[in-house]
Design an enzyme around this catalytic site. Structure first.
Site, PDB file in Angstrom:
ATOM      1  CE1 TYR A   1      37.776  42.598  35.679  1.00 23.76           C
ATOM      2  CE2 TYR A   1      36.911  42.511  33.453  1.00 23.76           C
ATOM      3  CZ  TYR A   1      36.715  42.451  34.813  1.00 23.76           C
ATOM      4  OH  TYR A   1      35.460  42.240  35.291  1.00 23.76           O
TER       5      TYR A   1
ATOM      6  CB  CYS B   1      34.803  62.968  29.635  1.00 29.09           C
ATOM      7  SG  CYS B   1      34.037  63.782  28.245  1.00 29.09           S
ATOM      8  CD  GLU B   2      36.913  57.308  33.273  1.00 27.93           C
ATOM      9  OE1 GLU B   2      37.856  56.686  33.778  1.00 27.93           O
ATOM     10  OE2 GLU B   2      35.803  57.451  33.799  1.00 27.93           O
TER      11      GLU B   2
ATOM     12  CE1 TYR C   1      31.144  37.291  33.556  1.00 25.60           C
ATOM     13  CE2 TYR C   1      32.631  36.230  32.001  1.00 25.60           C
ATOM     14  CZ  TYR C   1      31.816  36.160  33.109  1.00 25.60           C
ATOM     15  OH  TYR C   1      31.667  34.968  33.753  1.00 25.60           O
TER      16      TYR C   1
HETATM   17  N1  LLP Z   1      30.784  30.284  38.477  1.00 25.77           N
HETATM   18  C1  LLP Z   1      31.110  31.217  39.377  1.00 25.77           C
HETATM   19  C2  LLP Z   1      30.907  30.955  40.792  1.00 25.77           C
HETATM   20  C3  LLP Z   1      31.662  32.427  38.950  1.00 25.77           C
HETATM   21  O1  LLP Z   1      31.995  33.352  39.852  1.00 25.77           O
HETATM   22  C4  LLP Z   1      31.864  32.671  37.568  1.00 25.77           C
HETATM   23  C5  LLP Z   1      32.423  33.928  37.083  1.00 25.77           C
HETATM   24  C6  LLP Z   1      31.491  31.665  36.669  1.00 25.77           C
HETATM   25  C7  LLP Z   1      30.968  30.484  37.160  1.00 25.77           C
HETATM   26  C8  LLP Z   1      31.667  31.804  35.173  1.00 25.77           C
HETATM   27  O2  LLP Z   1      33.009  31.914  34.834  1.00 25.77           O
HETATM   28  P1  LLP Z   1      33.470  31.931  33.287  1.00 25.77           P
HETATM   29  O3  LLP Z   1      33.236  30.540  32.738  1.00 25.77           O
HETATM   30  O4  LLP Z   1      32.654  32.936  32.589  1.00 25.77           O
HETATM   31  O5  LLP Z   1      34.891  32.294  33.346  1.00 25.77           O
HETATM   32  N2  LLP Z   1      33.968  40.208  34.420  1.00 25.77           N
HETATM   33  C9  LLP Z   1      35.125  39.364  34.285  1.00 25.77           C
HETATM   34  C10 LLP Z   1      34.841  37.932  34.617  1.00 25.77           C
HETATM   35  C11 LLP Z   1      34.267  37.738  35.997  1.00 25.77           C
HETATM   36  C12 LLP Z   1      33.949  36.303  36.276  1.00 25.77           C
HETATM   37  C13 LLP Z   1      33.180  36.182  37.531  1.00 25.77           C
HETATM   38  N3  LLP Z   1      32.801  34.853  37.875  1.00 25.77           N
HETATM   39  C14 LLP Z   1      35.677  39.512  32.873  1.00 25.77           C
HETATM   40  O6  LLP Z   1      35.111  40.260  32.097  1.00 25.77           O
HETATM   41  O7  LLP Z   1      36.673  38.905  32.521  1.00 25.77           O
END
Ligand code: LLP
Length: 421
Positions: free
Chosen positions: A320, A348-349, A377
């Site tokens: 991201y 390696c990238e 995450y």
């Molecule tokens: N509820 C739903 C339906 C979701 O899709 C998500 C996250 C959450 C709750 C929790 O959201 P949070 O409070 O953690 O923002 N991999 C990405 C983030 C993807 C989030 C996906 N959905 C990153 O590393 O920033």
């Protein structure tokens, strides 16, 4: 009070432990270091913010699925938000009350829905076919399913497009023009489905609570419309998505209290139970990825700090372009030159970077270097690319002692997949 602090003499501490000392007692490889008390403090902040409301804190397991962490969150009173059958199984394993769990997702499969139906978790309806599958699962399980409609409110969360989910062209949820179709379908399936609420999730890393407020206004209007049609719905689920201070600039970001206060009156005015689904804001700031500097090099106009950690352990910067704060765990010698470095791993990238253009004192080989805010995450998105096996995880307990909460994966673990083939 935050778990990671720099002492005046330049050492990084986690809840009274010098990170450098922790590096001496654990394996010589990248590792995640959490603060258990910080997890508690983060949950308490939400609980205090929610006082006076009927609510469920549904921790989003995808953010971090360490079983010890899940058990701790459950003991603190959290429910859980799941996006796969395995996350549901893990939540059950960690002892979460299934009636305080929500099953989300745009591609839930029948087998997983049957388990959800049997266990009595809330299920969000995401599409026409999803509704059909939930009905089928209810029949197989012989249980009526408590469902919420996941409404796509078309609110711009002002975040990276990969983590925006509530705008109208997103793959998630149902658009308002289809609302009546879903209400009719739920009515037609009153044997199998009980509509109990409405859900939305706007996206992640949101740093303005007005965005939640705008969505909540739309959502309570939908709830009014739905109630007019005779549905007794009690739950408003506003999803997760609250951002955290990744930049460490001292800027004041909205707190859980700011988030809840912005929707409190709306929730009370409609006599609703509030479900929230925080992931990042519960767990991100409780952890660092601790790495060792392998060496320093220069190519063209770029200086590089090469560390043992990489995009395999922590992919958010690569995926991201996310910023996570980086610092050395111990003071550098007074004559160390401060330069601008890309902090990169051995993979390696060229996507393999943890930070770009960071000002750091030139580190010596072996120096400890942390990537902050690595609780959400990071480990849950880690891979074994280049056969960099997933790292061990440790936490500092309330009494200040350090314990392992997940062993690091090893080469032998990899070979085991092929045994007996
Ligand atoms: N509820 C739903 C339906 C979701 O899709 C998500 C996250 C959450 C709750 C929790 O959201 P949070 O409070 O953690 O923002 N991999 C990405 C983030 C993807 C989030 C996906 N959905 C990153 O590393 O920033």
């Amino acid at each position: 009070q935050h778990c990671f602090t720099k002492s005046e003499d330049g050492y990084l501490y986690c809840e009274g432990n010098k990170v450098q000392d922790v590096m001496e007692i654990v394996e010589k490889r990248p590792f995640y270091l959490y603060s258990k008390p910080q997890i508690t403090r983060n949950v308490e902040a939400y609980k205090e913010a929610l006082e006076g409301l009927n609510s469920i804190i549904g921790y989003a397991i995808k953010a971090n699925n360490n079983l010890k962490i899940l058990e701790h969150l459950r003991k603190l009173g959290c429910g859980a938000v799941l996006v796969s059958g395995n996350e549901l199984k893990l939540a059950l394993h960690a002892g979460f009350d299934p009636t305080r769990c929500v099953f989300n997702g745009n591609g839930k499969i029948l087998e997983d829905l049957v388990l959800a139906a049997k266990e009595g978790v809330f299920v969000n309806i995401d599409s026409e076919f999803d509704l059909e599958n939930i009905v089928a699962a209810a029949r197989i399980a012989g249980k009526k399913v408590n469902v919420l409609l996941r409404i796509n409110p078309d609110v711009d969360p002002q975040v990276h497009p990969y983590v925006a989910t509530g705008n109208k062209n997103s793959k998630f949820g149902i658009r308002n023009e289809k609302l009546q179709w879903f209400l009719d379908a739920v009515k037609a399936h009153r044997q199998e489905l009980k509509l109990v609420g409405a859900h939305c999730h706007l996206g992640s890393t949101i740093t303005k609570v007005d965005i939640f407020r705008d969505a909540a206004v739309l959502m309570v209007n939908y709830i009014d419309e739905i109630r007019v049609q005779g549905f007794e719905i009690d739950y408003l689920n506003i999803g997760g998505g609250l951002g955290i201070d990744y930049y460490h600039t001292g800027a004041v970001l909205p707190s859980p209290r700011d988030l809840i206060d912005t929707v409190r009156e709306l929730v009370l005015s409609r006599n609703l139970n509030l479900i929230i689904e925080p992931g990042r804001s519960l767990i991100a700031n409780t952890c660092c990825l601790v790495n060792r500097v392998t060496g320093v090099k220069t190519n063209g106009t770029k200086n590089f700090v090469v560390i043992d950690g990489s995009m395999a352990e922590l992919i958010r910067p690569s995926l991201y372009g996310a910023y996570q704060h980086i610092e050395l765990v111990s003071p550098s010698s007074p004559d160390a030159e401060i330069s601008t470095f890309d902090v990169v791993g051995p993979v390696c990238e060229s996507a393999d970077f943890l930070g770009k253009d960071r000002e750091l004192p030139t580190p010596t080989s072996g120096a400890g270097l942390v990537v902050h805010d690595a609780g959400a995450y990071c480990m849950s998105m880690a891979s074994t690319y280049n056969l960099k096996m997933r790292p061990p995880e440790y936490w500092v307990e309330e009494d200040g002692s350090v314990s392992k909460i997940r062993p690091g994966e090893t080469f032998e673990d990899h070979l085991r997949f092929f045994e007996g083939l």
